[in-house]
Design a protein around this motif. Structure first.
Motif, mmCIF file in Angstrom:
data_model
loop_
_atom_site.group_PDB
_atom_site.id
_atom_site.type_symbol
_atom_site.label_atom_id
_atom_site.label_comp_id
_atom_site.label_asym_id
_atom_site.label_seq_id
_atom_site.Cartn_x
_atom_site.Cartn_y
_atom_site.Cartn_z
ATOM 1 N N LEU A 192 -28.903 10.177 37.308
ATOM 2 C CA LEU A 192 -27.994 10.369 36.178
ATOM 3 C C LEU A 192 -28.191 9.279 35.133
ATOM 4 N N ARG A 193 -27.985 9.648 33.884
ATOM 5 C CA ARG A 193 -27.979 8.655 32.816
ATOM 6 C C ARG A 193 -26.722 7.797 32.936
ATOM 7 N N TYR A 194 -26.895 6.511 32.688
ATOM 8 C CA TYR A 194 -25.735 5.621 32.711
ATOM 9 C C TYR A 194 -25.981 4.463 31.761
ATOM 10 N N ALA A 195 -24.911 3.806 31.379
ATOM 11 C CA ALA A 195 -25.009 2.658 30.481
ATOM 12 C C ALA A 195 -23.793 1.772 30.682
ATOM 13 N N MET A 196 -24.010 0.474 30.532
ATOM 14 C CA MET A 196 -22.913 -0.482 30.560
ATOM 15 C C MET A 196 -22.589 -0.862 29.127
ATOM 16 N N GLN A 197 -21.394 -0.518 28.682
ATOM 17 C CA GLN A 197 -20.972 -0.808 27.326
ATOM 18 C C GLN A 197 -20.010 -1.990 27.317
ATOM 19 N N TYR A 198 -19.968 -2.658 26.182
ATOM 20 C CA TYR A 198 -19.121 -3.838 26.071
ATOM 21 C C TYR A 198 -17.644 -3.449 26.113
ATOM 22 N N PRO A 199 -16.792 -4.247 26.814
ATOM 23 C CA PRO A 199 -17.196 -5.411 27.601
ATOM 24 C C PRO A 199 -17.686 -5.059 29.003
ATOM 25 N N ALA A 200 -17.009 -4.134 29.680
ATOM 26 C CA ALA A 200 -17.430 -3.723 31.023
ATOM 27 C C ALA A 200 -17.038 -2.268 31.238
ATOM 28 N N ILE A 201 -17.466 -1.419 30.305
ATOM 29 C CA ILE A 201 -17.174 0.016 30.373
ATOM 30 C C ILE A 201 -18.427 0.728 30.868
ATOM 31 N N LEU A 226 -19.402 14.905 42.840
ATOM 32 C CA LEU A 226 -20.339 15.771 42.120
ATOM 33 C C LEU A 226 -21.069 16.688 43.101
ATOM 34 N N PRO A 227 -21.405 17.908 42.675
ATOM 35 C CA PRO A 227 -22.108 18.842 43.578
ATOM 36 C C PRO A 227 -23.422 18.281 44.102
ATOM 37 N N GLN A 228 -24.212 17.613 43.224
ATOM 38 C CA GLN A 228 -25.496 17.099 43.683
ATOM 39 C C GLN A 228 -25.335 15.980 44.699
ATOM 40 N N ALA A 229 -24.200 15.243 44.626
ATOM 41 C CA ALA A 229 -23.959 14.197 45.618
ATOM 42 C C ALA A 229 -23.630 14.818 46.970
ATOM 43 N N LYS A 230 -22.841 15.888 46.964
ATOM 44 C CA LYS A 230 -22.491 16.552 48.217
ATOM 45 C C LYS A 230 -23.693 17.251 48.839
ATOM 46 N N GLU A 231 -24.603 17.739 47.973
ATOM 47 C CA GLU A 231 -25.782 18.444 48.475
ATOM 48 C C GLU A 231 -26.948 17.509 48.738
ATOM 49 N N GLY A 232 -26.799 16.242 48.324
ATOM 50 C CA GLY A 232 -27.853 15.264 48.560
ATOM 51 C C GLY A 232 -29.087 15.489 47.730
ATOM 52 N N ARG A 233 -28.928 15.948 46.489
ATOM 53 C CA ARG A 233 -30.083 16.192 45.629
ATOM 54 C C ARG A 233 -29.937 15.415 44.331
ATOM 55 N N ARG A 234 -31.063 15.288 43.618
ATOM 56 C CA ARG A 234 -31.110 14.605 42.334
ATOM 57 C C ARG A 234 -31.165 15.613 41.206
ATOM 58 N N GLU A 235 -30.777 15.115 40.018
ATOM 59 C CA GLU A 235 -31.008 15.914 38.818
ATOM 60 C C GLU A 235 -32.513 15.968 38.561
ATOM 61 N N ILE A 236 -33.039 17.098 38.133
ATOM 62 C CA ILE A 236 -34.467 17.240 37.857
ATOM 63 C C ILE A 236 -34.637 17.752 36.426
ATOM 64 N N PRO A 237 -35.445 17.056 35.587
ATOM 65 C CA PRO A 237 -36.072 15.769 35.896
ATOM 66 C C PRO A 237 -35.069 14.631 35.785
#
Length: 244
Positions: A192-201, A226-237
């Motif tokens: 998954l895409r993620y980002a740390m935004q100021y200050p700690a968001i 999330l469904p992919q977490a329960k199914e043990g799979r990654r987002e593709i790509p």
């Protein structure tokens, strides 16, 4: 005569006892009134102290925010051996050359450092950990470019020494951001895409929809549902990590 005398004595004792009881009642009433007054004063004092504590906490948060914002253009360079900067005309010249060598930045990539210095404190003895170098960039975009390049390269080496580059911030904010490490690992596992935004968001993008979290536990709970977490799979790509 004896009976009259005894009755008179009893009446006198009763009058004395009555007077003493009246005096005790008056004192008890005064004590009760004083206790009520003290309780009211204590209640007001507690309200005032609660207000002052809240106000002091808000002031402290604002002070920390101001100091962290004053460091937005700063980086910390860790593990650079002590004294290696002495052979250069200035610390800024030394650090600019070091960053270019470590990050393999070509001459077409320009950046300016306003000032650079070792962190305050006594010079460490031989064999001890060197003090970090703190640098302030002229432009925030230059600082972001350097941090992104360091992150993409992963491991940095300079003259046989492994060095590290981090954004400069207060220890409290650094600890707060460090608490999101399990969330970052989970996002990487799920692609998954993620980002740390100021200050700690912490921002997570799922199916094109961004979600923001300030509590790492809440973010982990969201990811685990999330469904992919329960199914043990990654987002593709698997998308690349977003930068702040």
């Amino acid at each position: 005569a004896s009976i009259k005398s005894d009755v008179a004595t009893i009446k006198g004792d009763l009058n004395t006892l009555t007077n003493r009881i009246s005096s005790v009642e008056l004192r008890v009433n005064n004590l009760e009134s004083g206790a009520v007054d003290r309780n009211e004063r204590l209640d007001k004092l507690e309200e005032y102290m609660e207000y002052q504590a809240k106000y002091a906490s808000e002031l402290w948060d604002r002070i920390q925010d101001l100091e962290n914002r004053s460091r937005r253009n700063n980086i910390r360079v860790i593990r650079v051996p002590e004294g290696t900067e002495n052979n250069f005309s200035s610390n800024t010249v030394f650090l600019m050359g070091l960053l270019r060598d470590c990050l393999q930045l070509g001459p077409e990539i320009s950046f300016e450092i306003e000032r650079a210095h070792r962190s305050l404190g006594p010079k460490p003895s031989e064999g001890q950990r060197p003090r970090p170098i703190i640098a302030c960039f002229l432009r925030f975009t230059d600082k972001s470019r350097v941090l992104n390049s360091a992150r993409e390269m992963g491991s940095l080496s300079w003259q046989g020494e492994k060095i590290m580059v981090f954004p400069d911030m207060l220890p409290e904010l650094a600890a707060q951001r460090h608490g999101s490490t399990p969330v970052r690992h989970k996002c990487k596992m799920l692609g998954l895409r993620y980002a740390m935004q100021y200050p700690a968001i912490f921002r997570i993008t799922v199916a094109g929809q961004p979600r923001q979290f300030t509590d790492p536990e809440e973010a982990l709970t969201f990811l685990q549902e999330l469904p992919q977490a329960k199914e043990g799979r990654r987002e593709i790509p698997a998308p690349r990590r977003e930068e702040k």
